[in-house]
Design an enzyme around this catalytic site. Sequence first.
Site, PDB file in Angstrom:
ATOM      1  N   GLN A  63     -38.347  43.104 -14.279  1.00  0.00           N
ATOM      2  CA  GLN A  63     -39.070  44.189 -14.929  1.00  0.00           C
ATOM      3  C   GLN A  63     -40.428  44.318 -14.253  1.00  0.00           C
ATOM      4  O   GLN A  63     -41.308  43.497 -14.468  1.00  0.00           O
ATOM      5  CB  GLN A  63     -39.243  43.895 -16.426  1.00  0.00           C
ATOM      6  CG  GLN A  63     -37.946  43.756 -17.190  1.00  0.00           C
ATOM      7  CD  GLN A  63     -37.195  45.067 -17.263  1.00  0.00           C
ATOM      8  OE1 GLN A  63     -37.743  46.091 -17.676  1.00  0.00           O
ATOM      9  NE2 GLN A  63     -35.932  45.054 -16.844  1.00  0.00           N
ATOM     10  N   GLU A  64     -40.564  45.320 -13.399  1.00  0.00           N
ATOM     11  CA  GLU A  64     -41.807  45.501 -12.654  1.00  0.00           C
ATOM     12  C   GLU A  64     -42.833  46.281 -13.456  1.00  0.00           C
ATOM     13  O   GLU A  64     -42.530  46.867 -14.504  1.00  0.00           O
ATOM     14  CB  GLU A  64     -41.525  46.225 -11.331  1.00  0.00           C
ATOM     15  CG  GLU A  64     -40.726  45.388 -10.369  1.00  0.00           C
ATOM     16  CD  GLU A  64     -40.501  46.065  -9.036  1.00  0.00           C
ATOM     17  OE1 GLU A  64     -40.032  45.366  -8.126  1.00  0.00           O
ATOM     18  OE2 GLU A  64     -40.782  47.272  -8.878  1.00  0.00           O
ATOM     19  N   ALA A  66     -46.715  48.604 -12.587  1.00  0.00           N
ATOM     20  CA  ALA A  66     -47.645  49.087 -11.568  1.00  0.00           C
ATOM     21  C   ALA A  66     -48.754  48.068 -11.312  1.00  0.00           C
ATOM     22  O   ALA A  66     -49.267  47.971 -10.201  1.00  0.00           O
ATOM     23  CB  ALA A  66     -48.250  50.430 -11.981  1.00  0.00           C
ATOM     24  N   SER A  67     -49.107  47.298 -12.320  1.00  0.00           N
ATOM     25  CA  SER A  67     -50.032  46.185 -12.156  1.00  0.00           C
ATOM     26  C   SER A  67     -49.159  44.976 -11.825  1.00  0.00           C
ATOM     27  O   SER A  67     -48.649  44.292 -12.705  1.00  0.00           O
ATOM     28  CB  SER A  67     -50.805  45.947 -13.460  1.00  0.00           C
ATOM     29  OG  SER A  67     -51.602  44.793 -13.343  1.00  0.00           O
ATOM     30  N   TYR A  68     -48.952  44.738 -10.540  1.00  0.00           N
ATOM     31  CA  TYR A  68     -47.945  43.781 -10.072  1.00  0.00           C
ATOM     32  C   TYR A  68     -47.898  42.429 -10.793  1.00  0.00           C
ATOM     33  O   TYR A  68     -46.820  41.958 -11.120  1.00  0.00           O
ATOM     34  CB  TYR A  68     -48.067  43.552  -8.559  1.00  0.00           C
ATOM     35  CG  TYR A  68     -47.484  44.688  -7.764  1.00  0.00           C
ATOM     36  CD1 TYR A  68     -46.121  44.916  -7.740  1.00  0.00           C
ATOM     37  CD2 TYR A  68     -48.310  45.545  -7.055  1.00  0.00           C
ATOM     38  CE1 TYR A  68     -45.579  45.969  -7.029  1.00  0.00           C
ATOM     39  CE2 TYR A  68     -47.784  46.610  -6.327  1.00  0.00           C
ATOM     40  CZ  TYR A  68     -46.414  46.815  -6.321  1.00  0.00           C
ATOM     41  OH  TYR A  68     -45.896  47.856  -5.619  1.00  0.00           O
ATOM     42  N   CYS A  73     -39.835  38.309 -13.365  1.00  0.00           N
ATOM     43  CA  CYS A  73     -38.585  38.142 -12.625  1.00  0.00           C
ATOM     44  C   CYS A  73     -37.394  38.047 -13.576  1.00  0.00           C
ATOM     45  O   CYS A  73     -37.534  37.708 -14.751  1.00  0.00           O
ATOM     46  CB  CYS A  73     -38.648  36.878 -11.778  1.00  0.00           C
ATOM     47  SG  CYS A  73     -39.988  36.859 -10.571  1.00  0.00           S
ATOM     48  N   GLU A  75     -35.026  35.850 -13.689  1.00  0.00           N
ATOM     49  CA  GLU A  75     -34.771  34.497 -14.174  1.00  0.00           C
ATOM     50  C   GLU A  75     -35.634  34.168 -15.393  1.00  0.00           C
ATOM     51  O   GLU A  75     -35.152  33.634 -16.393  1.00  0.00           O
ATOM     52  CB  GLU A  75     -35.053  33.462 -13.070  1.00  0.00           C
ATOM     53  CG  GLU A  75     -34.191  33.617 -11.837  1.00  0.00           C
ATOM     54  CD  GLU A  75     -34.837  34.480 -10.758  1.00  0.00           C
ATOM     55  OE1 GLU A  75     -35.349  35.591 -11.072  1.00  0.00           O
ATOM     56  OE2 GLU A  75     -34.825  34.042  -9.598  1.00  0.00           O
TER      57      GLU A  75
END
Length: 158
Positions: A63-64, A66-68, A73, A75
């Site tokens: 689940q990404e 925009a604020s990296y 992840c 897992e």
Amino acid sequence: MRKIKQVSEFQIFDNLEELEEIEKKLIQISIEAAKKAYAPYSNFRVGAAVLLENGEILSGNNQENASYPVGICAERTLLSYANANFPNQKKIKLAISVLDSDQTVSPCGLCRQTLLEYETSQNQPIEIFLHNRKGKVLVIPTAASLLPLYFDKESLIN
């Protein structure tokens, strides 16, 4: 003194047909989970599926954001959910599938540490299956072998 563990034994399979039925099913579920990943920035979709000792299979994906640093992840999404909802169930096997790479992709450092935490807390190895777009599967017998100089509760003892 702690014995250092290293990945010395692993198996490579060229396709899913060489695996046991439960392992094929686990990987298929991780593939389906990867298809639902939220990865608009990297376009790198990862899915994970875990087999619990009661036979139940759970899945999760990356689940990404925009604020990296806010992203999570596959897992860790899955293991957090599994432990929150099934705290007394041991995690037996974990499949991780990557849809957007022909390379064998291994868990990142944060995920390795998280896997190790659950493995050591349950006093039982978690067998890991790494699957890529070409269908190749790398089987690693224990999370500890992914992180030989790991940090655990013994590291906190003075």
